[in-house]
Design a protein around this motif. Structure first.
Motif, PDB file in Angstrom:
ATOM      1  N   UNK A  67       0.829  -1.207   0.000  1.00  0.00           N
ATOM      2  CA  UNK A  67       0.000   0.000   0.000  1.00  0.00           C
ATOM      3  C   UNK A  67       0.864   1.258   0.000  1.00  0.00           C
ATOM      4  N   UNK A  68       1.989   1.213   0.692  1.00  0.00           N
ATOM      5  CA  UNK A  68       2.893   2.374   0.739  1.00  0.00           C
ATOM      6  C   UNK A  68       3.716   2.516  -0.535  1.00  0.00           C
ATOM      7  N   UNK A  69       4.235   1.394  -1.042  1.00  0.00           N
ATOM      8  CA  UNK A  69       5.167   1.451  -2.166  1.00  0.00           C
ATOM      9  C   UNK A  69       4.504   1.340  -3.534  1.00  0.00           C
ATOM     10  N   UNK A  70       3.302   0.793  -3.590  1.00  0.00           N
ATOM     11  CA  UNK A  70       2.582   0.621  -4.860  1.00  0.00           C
ATOM     12  C   UNK A  70       1.176   1.219  -4.720  1.00  0.00           C
ATOM     13  N   UNK A  71       1.064   2.544  -4.560  1.00  0.00           N
ATOM     14  CA  UNK A  71      -0.241   3.151  -4.298  1.00  0.00           C
ATOM     15  C   UNK A  71      -1.275   2.919  -5.396  1.00  0.00           C
ATOM     16  N   UNK A  72      -0.836   2.546  -6.590  1.00  0.00           N
ATOM     17  CA  UNK A  72      -1.793   2.250  -7.653  1.00  0.00           C
ATOM     18  C   UNK A  72      -2.615   1.002  -7.358  1.00  0.00           C
ATOM     19  N   UNK A  73      -2.203   0.208  -6.384  1.00  0.00           N
ATOM     20  CA  UNK A  73      -2.967  -0.984  -5.992  1.00  0.00           C
ATOM     21  C   UNK A  73      -4.163  -0.625  -5.114  1.00  0.00           C
ATOM     22  N   UNK A  74      -4.162   0.574  -4.549  1.00  0.00           N
ATOM     23  CA  UNK A  74      -5.248   1.019  -3.680  1.00  0.00           C
ATOM     24  C   UNK A  74      -6.466   1.349  -4.533  1.00  0.00           C
ATOM     25  N   UNK A  75      -7.622   0.928  -4.056  1.00  0.00           N
ATOM     26  CA  UNK A  75      -8.872   1.241  -4.731  1.00  0.00           C
ATOM     27  C   UNK A  75      -9.232   0.308  -5.869  1.00  0.00           C
ATOM     28  N   UNK A  76      -8.479  -0.767  -6.051  1.00  0.00           N
ATOM     29  CA  UNK A  76      -8.737  -1.698  -7.154  1.00  0.00           C
ATOM     30  C   UNK A  76      -9.153  -3.075  -6.669  1.00  0.00           C
ATOM     31  N   UNK A 126      -7.088 -17.109   4.739  1.00  0.00           N
ATOM     32  CA  UNK A 126      -7.276 -15.727   5.180  1.00  0.00           C
ATOM     33  C   UNK A 126      -7.076 -14.822   3.970  1.00  0.00           C
ATOM     34  N   UNK A 127      -7.616 -13.617   4.066  1.00  0.00           N
ATOM     35  CA  UNK A 127      -7.486 -12.637   2.983  1.00  0.00           C
ATOM     36  C   UNK A 127      -7.253 -11.273   3.617  1.00  0.00           C
ATOM     37  N   UNK A 128      -6.238 -10.571   3.128  1.00  0.00           N
ATOM     38  CA  UNK A 128      -5.911  -9.229   3.598  1.00  0.00           C
ATOM     39  C   UNK A 128      -6.101  -8.286   2.416  1.00  0.00           C
ATOM     40  N   UNK A 129      -7.020  -7.341   2.551  1.00  0.00           N
ATOM     41  CA  UNK A 129      -7.303  -6.412   1.462  1.00  0.00           C
ATOM     42  C   UNK A 129      -6.436  -5.167   1.590  1.00  0.00           C
ATOM     43  N   UNK A 130      -5.808  -4.784   0.479  1.00  0.00           N
ATOM     44  CA  UNK A 130      -4.938  -3.606   0.452  1.00  0.00           C
ATOM     45  C   UNK A 130      -5.746  -2.357   0.813  1.00  0.00           C
ATOM     46  N   UNK A 131      -6.975  -2.237   0.318  1.00  0.00           N
ATOM     47  CA  UNK A 131      -7.814  -1.073   0.621  1.00  0.00           C
ATOM     48  C   UNK A 131      -8.076  -0.952   2.114  1.00  0.00           C
ATOM     49  N   UNK A 132      -8.256  -2.082   2.798  1.00  0.00           N
ATOM     50  CA  UNK A 132      -8.504  -2.062   4.229  1.00  0.00           C
ATOM     51  C   UNK A 132      -7.279  -1.544   4.972  1.00  0.00           C
ATOM     52  N   UNK A 133      -6.109  -1.967   4.556  1.00  0.00           N
ATOM     53  CA  UNK A 133      -4.857  -1.475   5.163  1.00  0.00           C
ATOM     54  C   UNK A 133      -4.757   0.028   4.967  1.00  0.00           C
ATOM     55  N   UNK A 134      -5.062   0.503   3.770  1.00  0.00           N
ATOM     56  CA  UNK A 134      -5.004   1.928   3.483  1.00  0.00           C
ATOM     57  C   UNK A 134      -5.979   2.701   4.369  1.00  0.00           C
ATOM     58  N   UNK A 135      -7.211   2.232   4.486  1.00  0.00           N
ATOM     59  CA  UNK A 135      -8.219   2.918   5.309  1.00  0.00           C
ATOM     60  C   UNK A 135      -7.818   2.949   6.783  1.00  0.00           C
ATOM     61  N   UNK A 136      -7.314   1.837   7.272  1.00  0.00           N
ATOM     62  CA  UNK A 136      -7.014   1.746   8.704  1.00  0.00           C
ATOM     63  C   UNK A 136      -5.744   2.466   9.117  1.00  0.00           C
ATOM     64  N   UNK A 137      -4.709   2.419   8.276  1.00  0.00           N
ATOM     65  CA  UNK A 137      -3.401   2.873   8.739  1.00  0.00           C
ATOM     66  C   UNK A 137      -2.779   4.008   7.943  1.00  0.00           C
ATOM     67  N   UNK A 138      -3.083   4.124   6.654  1.00  0.00           N
ATOM     68  CA  UNK A 138      -2.338   5.080   5.832  1.00  0.00           C
ATOM     69  C   UNK A 138      -3.122   6.323   5.442  1.00  0.00           C
ATOM     70  N   UNK A 139      -4.431   6.283   5.477  1.00  0.00           N
ATOM     71  CA  UNK A 139      -5.245   7.383   4.965  1.00  0.00           C
ATOM     72  C   UNK A 139      -5.413   8.520   5.976  1.00  0.00           C
ATOM     73  N   UNK A 140      -4.765   8.478   7.087  1.00  0.00           N
ATOM     74  CA  UNK A 140      -4.940   9.519   8.119  1.00  0.00           C
ATOM     75  C   UNK A 140      -4.145  10.731   7.812  1.00  0.00           C
TER      76      UNK A 140
END
Length: 77
Positions: A39-48, A63-77
């Motif tokens: 999410x930090x290094x490949x921001x084009x992956x966010x929102x897709x 298990x499944x980890x969604x890149x968008x969820x990581x962005x919402x929880x930790x990076x979008x602040x």
């Protein structure tokens, strides 16, 4: 140790790797760290709808980890 398969999904599986971990919890933590890094290094992956899926060698644990969820929880602040 159990072999866990990691796949980066971008509509279809675009990359795969495997890693031996002691438990699904350890494999899931590794997937979270990888998702955070992507999410930090490949921001084009966010929102897709990109995600990292983890499954055990026998296919019983998933298990499944969604890149968008990581962005919402930790990076979008």
């Amino acid at each position: 140790m159990t072999l866990y398969e990691f796949d980066i999904e971008d509509g279809v599986v675009v990359n795969g790797a495997s890693c031996e971990c002691a438990s699904m919890a350890e494999a899931h933590a590794l997937a979270l760290r990888l998702a955070f890094q992507l999410a930090r290094e490949e921001p084009e992956m966010i929102g897709r709808g990109c995600a990292i899926s983890v499954k055990s060698e026998d296919g019983l644990e998933r298990r499944r980890v969604e890149i968008d969820d990581i962005n919402r929880r930790y990076l979008a602040h």
